[in-house]
Scaffold this active site. Structure first.
Site, PDB file in Angstrom:
ATOM      1  N   HIS A 112      54.016  25.692  33.258  1.00 15.77           N
ATOM      2  CA  HIS A 112      52.738  26.230  32.785  1.00 15.77           C
ATOM      3  C   HIS A 112      52.543  27.662  33.310  1.00 15.77           C
ATOM      4  O   HIS A 112      52.166  28.563  32.552  1.00 15.77           O
ATOM      5  CB  HIS A 112      51.625  25.288  33.259  1.00 15.77           C
ATOM      6  CG  HIS A 112      50.226  25.716  32.941  1.00 15.77           C
ATOM      7  ND1 HIS A 112      49.381  24.972  32.138  1.00 15.77           N
ATOM      8  CD2 HIS A 112      49.501  26.809  33.323  1.00 15.77           C
ATOM      9  CE1 HIS A 112      48.215  25.599  32.048  1.00 15.77           C
ATOM     10  NE2 HIS A 112      48.261  26.703  32.757  1.00 15.77           N
ATOM     11  N   GLU A 113      52.829  27.866  34.592  1.00 18.92           N
ATOM     12  CA  GLU A 113      52.639  29.203  35.190  1.00 18.92           C
ATOM     13  C   GLU A 113      53.659  30.205  34.655  1.00 18.92           C
ATOM     14  O   GLU A 113      53.325  31.376  34.430  1.00 18.92           O
ATOM     15  CB  GLU A 113      52.705  29.128  36.721  1.00 18.92           C
ATOM     16  CG  GLU A 113      51.690  28.194  37.382  1.00 18.92           C
ATOM     17  CD  GLU A 113      50.264  28.359  36.893  1.00 18.92           C
ATOM     18  OE1 GLU A 113      49.867  29.475  36.514  1.00 18.92           O
ATOM     19  OE2 GLU A 113      49.539  27.348  36.870  1.00 18.92           O
TER      20      GLU A 113
HETATM   21 CO    CO Z   1      46.920  28.148  33.294  1.00 19.97          CO
END
Ligand code: CO
Length: 147
Positions: free
Chosen positions: A131-132
């Protein structure tokens, strides 16, 4: 330390590509300390620098297995065990949805001193890393949400 302002999905900055970090000076450490404080205060699991308007490839993640990890210039070396799980984001308040992600990921990254690491992340920690890293490429989880 200071708390930083988290930008939201409607801010065009959130769609930019982040740049490689090449200066591991005390200034970088100060930014990372402030990102940690911001993340703890927001009660999130992860925060990429772009979310506080800093367009560099780094994020702070609170992992289950290793505690707080700072991933700088991360590269995904292997990604396995694709699964669908629920996700949210501090830049998309009030939204959650199901996203397909690998749940076993090996990353190469640098720490705040520029030292290189190879580390394996599992389960929700692996999801959080991916996600990052998406944030560093201007991608939000809502782009990948399934019905
Ligand atoms: Co985020």
């Amino acid at each position: 330390m200071a708390r930083l302002t988290i930008i939201k999905q409607d801010n065009p900055l959130i769609r930019k590509q982040s740049k490689i970090v090449d200066d591991f000076s005390p200034r970088l450490h100060e930014i990372l300390d402030n990102m940690q404080e911001t993340l703890f205060h927001a009660r999130g699991m992860g925060l990429a620098a772009i979310q506080v308007g800093i367009l560099y490839r780094m994020a702070v993640i609170i992992t289950e297995e290793y505690g707080v990890v700072e991933i700088i210039n991360p590269i995904i070396k292997t990604a396995k065990n694709q699964r669908v799980d629920s996700e949210g984001c501090l830049s998309c308040p009030g939204i959650s949805g199901r996203v397909r992600r690998p749940h076993l990921v090996t990353l190469e990254y640098q720490d705040r001193n520029g030292k290189k690491h190879t580390q394996t992340f599992r389960g929700i920690d692996a999801v959080c890393c991916c996600h990052e890293i998406d944030h560093m490429n201007g991608i939000l989880f809502i782009d990948k949400m399934e019905q």
